[in-house]
Design a protein around this motif. Structure first.
Motif, PDB file in Angstrom:
ATOM      1  N   ARG A   1     -21.114  46.757 -12.355  1.00 34.61           N
ATOM      2  CA  ARG A   1     -19.931  46.800 -13.216  1.00 34.61           C
ATOM      3  C   ARG A   1     -18.666  47.058 -12.395  1.00 34.61           C
ATOM      4  O   ARG A   1     -17.631  46.412 -12.610  1.00 34.61           O
ATOM      5  N   VAL A   2     -18.755  47.993 -11.448  1.00 33.05           N
ATOM      6  CA  VAL A   2     -17.605  48.276 -10.584  1.00 33.05           C
ATOM      7  C   VAL A   2     -17.201  47.024  -9.821  1.00 33.05           C
ATOM      8  O   VAL A   2     -16.016  46.676  -9.727  1.00 33.05           O
ATOM      9  N   ARG A   3     -18.185  46.325  -9.285  1.00 29.13           N
ATOM     10  CA  ARG A   3     -17.913  45.111  -8.515  1.00 29.13           C
ATOM     11  C   ARG A   3     -17.270  44.031  -9.392  1.00 29.13           C
ATOM     12  O   ARG A   3     -16.312  43.368  -8.975  1.00 29.13           O
ATOM     13  N   ALA A   4     -17.786  43.872 -10.599  1.00 28.42           N
ATOM     14  CA  ALA A   4     -17.281  42.827 -11.492  1.00 28.42           C
ATOM     15  C   ALA A   4     -15.867  43.115 -11.978  1.00 28.42           C
ATOM     16  O   ALA A   4     -15.053  42.196 -12.119  1.00 28.42           O
ATOM     17  N   GLU A   5     -15.561  44.382 -12.236  1.00 27.43           N
ATOM     18  CA  GLU A   5     -14.269  44.718 -12.841  1.00 27.43           C
ATOM     19  C   GLU A   5     -13.193  45.104 -11.837  1.00 27.43           C
ATOM     20  O   GLU A   5     -12.008  45.147 -12.186  1.00 27.43           O
ATOM     21  N   THR A   6     -13.580  45.399 -10.604  1.00 30.16           N
ATOM     22  CA  THR A   6     -12.590  45.832  -9.613  1.00 30.16           C
ATOM     23  C   THR A   6     -12.609  45.007  -8.332  1.00 30.16           C
ATOM     24  O   THR A   6     -11.698  45.133  -7.510  1.00 30.16           O
ATOM     25  N   GLU A   7     -13.660  44.213  -8.131  1.00 31.76           N
ATOM     26  CA  GLU A   7     -13.870  43.441  -6.900  1.00 31.76           C
ATOM     27  C   GLU A   7     -14.086  44.344  -5.691  1.00 31.76           C
ATOM     28  O   GLU A   7     -13.910  43.924  -4.539  1.00 31.76           O
ATOM     29  N   VAL A   8     -14.488  45.588  -5.936  1.00 35.48           N
ATOM     30  CA  VAL A   8     -14.815  46.529  -4.862  1.00 35.48           C
ATOM     31  C   VAL A   8     -16.332  46.673  -4.798  1.00 35.48           C
ATOM     32  O   VAL A   8     -16.983  46.951  -5.795  1.00 35.48           O
TER      33      VAL A   8
ATOM     34  N   ASP B   1     -17.029  54.569 -17.074  1.00 36.25           N
ATOM     35  CA  ASP B   1     -15.633  54.250 -17.390  1.00 36.25           C
ATOM     36  C   ASP B   1     -14.678  54.943 -16.429  1.00 36.25           C
ATOM     37  O   ASP B   1     -13.714  54.332 -15.927  1.00 36.25           O
ATOM     38  N   GLY B   2     -14.931  56.233 -16.181  1.00 35.36           N
ATOM     39  CA  GLY B   2     -14.067  56.993 -15.281  1.00 35.36           C
ATOM     40  C   GLY B   2     -14.093  56.455 -13.869  1.00 35.36           C
ATOM     41  O   GLY B   2     -13.061  56.388 -13.189  1.00 35.36           O
ATOM     42  N   LEU B   3     -15.281  56.046 -13.415  1.00 41.95           N
ATOM     43  CA  LEU B   3     -15.408  55.510 -12.061  1.00 41.95           C
ATOM     44  C   LEU B   3     -14.666  54.185 -11.925  1.00 41.95           C
ATOM     45  O   LEU B   3     -13.914  53.978 -10.964  1.00 41.95           O
ATOM     46  N   VAL B   4     -14.850  53.291 -12.887  1.00 43.43           N
ATOM     47  CA  VAL B   4     -14.157  52.002 -12.841  1.00 43.43           C
ATOM     48  C   VAL B   4     -12.637  52.207 -12.841  1.00 43.43           C
ATOM     49  O   VAL B   4     -11.905  51.570 -12.074  1.00 43.43           O
ATOM     50  N   SER B   5     -12.174  53.115 -13.671  1.00 36.57           N
ATOM     51  CA  SER B   5     -10.739  53.381 -13.751  1.00 36.57           C
ATOM     52  C   SER B   5     -10.190  53.885 -12.423  1.00 36.57           C
ATOM     53  O   SER B   5      -9.129  53.437 -11.959  1.00 36.57           O
TER      54      SER B   5
ATOM     55  N   PRO C   1     -30.989  56.257 -12.325  1.00 39.93           N
ATOM     56  CA  PRO C   1     -31.832  55.090 -12.630  1.00 39.93           C
ATOM     57  C   PRO C   1     -31.020  53.820 -12.904  1.00 39.93           C
ATOM     58  O   PRO C   1     -31.507  52.716 -12.669  1.00 39.93           O
ATOM     59  N   ASN C   2     -29.806  53.990 -13.413  1.00 44.23           N
ATOM     60  CA  ASN C   2     -28.962  52.818 -13.693  1.00 44.23           C
ATOM     61  C   ASN C   2     -27.848  52.661 -12.660  1.00 44.23           C
ATOM     62  O   ASN C   2     -26.824  52.028 -12.927  1.00 44.23           O
ATOM     63  N   GLY C   3     -28.061  53.231 -11.474  1.00 49.90           N
ATOM     64  CA  GLY C   3     -27.030  53.159 -10.440  1.00 49.90           C
ATOM     65  C   GLY C   3     -26.641  51.738 -10.090  1.00 49.90           C
ATOM     66  O   GLY C   3     -25.457  51.429  -9.919  1.00 49.90           O
ATOM     67  N   ASP C   4     -27.628  50.840 -10.001  1.00 53.67           N
ATOM     68  CA  ASP C   4     -27.330  49.443  -9.651  1.00 53.67           C
ATOM     69  C   ASP C   4     -26.455  48.780 -10.714  1.00 53.67           C
ATOM     70  O   ASP C   4     -25.554  47.995 -10.391  1.00 53.67           O
ATOM     71  N   LYS C   5     -26.723  49.086 -11.984  1.00 50.39           N
ATOM     72  CA  LYS C   5     -25.911  48.502 -13.055  1.00 50.39           C
ATOM     73  C   LYS C   5     -24.474  49.001 -12.993  1.00 50.39           C
ATOM     74  O   LYS C   5     -23.528  48.242 -13.230  1.00 50.39           O
ATOM     75  N   VAL C   6     -24.303  50.277 -12.679  1.00 49.63           N
ATOM     76  CA  VAL C   6     -22.953  50.827 -12.547  1.00 49.63           C
ATOM     77  C   VAL C   6     -22.236  50.169 -11.371  1.00 49.63           C
ATOM     78  O   VAL C   6     -21.061  49.807 -11.461  1.00 49.63           O
ATOM     79  N   LEU C   7     -22.949  49.979 -10.267  1.00 52.51           N
ATOM     80  CA  LEU C   7     -22.362  49.320  -9.103  1.00 52.51           C
ATOM     81  C   LEU C   7     -21.961  47.883  -9.434  1.00 52.51           C
ATOM     82  O   LEU C   7     -20.896  47.412  -9.011  1.00 52.51           O
TER      83      LEU C   7
END
Length: 310
Positions: free
Chosen positions: A95-102, A54-58, A87-93
């Motif tokens: 999510r960042v891509r989907a919610e921020t387009e970065v 959450d903090g990263l996406v924000s 282990p879930n780094g790809d999932k976090v990436l």
């Protein structure tokens, strides 16, 4: 051109906006950062917890808006060991891509070492000869050496100041047994990768980058950051050897009162000092020059090198 560089590290997330073109030094125009401490937002399985995600996406959303406001043509976004090892780094990436387009690009440890080396080479120039470069991050230590812009050897070791503090120092101030055990671990792991660096030849100039090295140099008498980046700064092995035992006896709050040490970094300073001490001992370095450029500048310079001249 105006570029944004978004650096997602184990401790800090940092947006740096620079004005840059080929053949010129990147000029910092704007900086925005936060101590997210992503590597501390882990669950029992080592996965990045919801709070960290959450903090990263924000922050990435905020950074994207700021980069747009500052007129950036593009944003170079990258992440290091915290996302690389989760282990879930790809999932976090995702999510960042989907919610921020970065699209955050995860750098390998070797790439970190190589790009930091490029930045140091450009800062000091060819007159520095054969370089050895050391960078203490939150999750890893990067080492690179060579005589050209591409290092002959580039390695990454899991000896970051944040990681070692979490895994090896549970008390504040740390106990003698903890310090001794951590010192032994650091030297064993570093010795395992020292051979290729040492066999490649004695460096003509040895350089340190990163906040940890800058803080240690400041404690040992180097000029403050307010004096600007062009003031020569160095960390002496003798000075560090004198200060390291003192740091181990201080609580984090006491270390935060030292010059050049932030509250957020004070808890990691003992581990950082033990790593720096091992670097200078195992590689037989009487001193390390401190370079103001590091990974972010290396990413920028590499990007500029890829542009076709106009």
């Amino acid at each position: 051109m105006r570029l944004g560089v978004l650096d997602v590290g184990s401790n800090t997330v940092h947006l740096l906006v620079v004005d840059a073109h080929r053949g010129a030094a990147p000029y910092p125009a704007y900086s925005h950062k936060a101590e997210l401490r992503l590597a501390e937002h882990l669950d029992k399985d080592g996965k990045i917890a919801q709070s960290g995600s959450d903090g990263l996406v924000s922050f990435v959303k905020e950074a994207s808006e700021l980069a747009e406001d500052k007129g950036c043509e593009s944003v170079l976004a990258f992440a290091t060991s915290a996302l690389r090892e989760a282990p879930n780094g790809d999932k976090v990436l995702d999510r960042v891509r989907a919610e921020t387009e970065v699209d955050l690009q995860v750098l390998s440890g070797e790439d970190e070492a190589r790009l930091t080396f490029l930045a140091v080479r450009r800062w000091f120039g060819w007159s520095s000869g054969r370089l050895a470069v050391f960078d203490i991050g939150g999750g890893s230590l990067e080492i690179a050496a060579g005589s050209d812009e591409e290092p002959t050897v580039a390695v990454s070791v899991p000896l970051g100041a944040g990681r070692l503090t979490r895994e090896g120092l549970s008390q504040d101030p740390p106990g003698k047994d903890e310090v001794r055990a951590l010192r032994k671990r650091i030297r064993m792991e570093m010795a395992a990768v020292a051979g290729p660096v040492l066999r490649a030849g004695k460096p003509q100039q040895s350089v340190a980058t990163s906040k940890t090295f800058r803080s240690l140099a400041r404690i040992c008498g180097a000029a403050p950051s307010d004096d600007g980046p062009y003031v020569s700064r160095a960390l002496s092995r003798d000075d560090l050897a004198e200060w390291t035992p003192k740091l181990t006896k201080m609580a984090a709050a006491e270390r935060a009162d030292l010059p050049g040490v932030s509250i957020g970094r004070s808890s990691q300073l003992v581990a950082g000092a033990l790593v720096a001490d091992a670097v200078m001992d195992l590689f037989n370095l009487p001193s390390l020059e401190v370079c103001p450029w590091a990974l972010r500048e290396g990413v920028i310079l590499s990007r500029l090198d890829q542009l076709q001249p106009r």
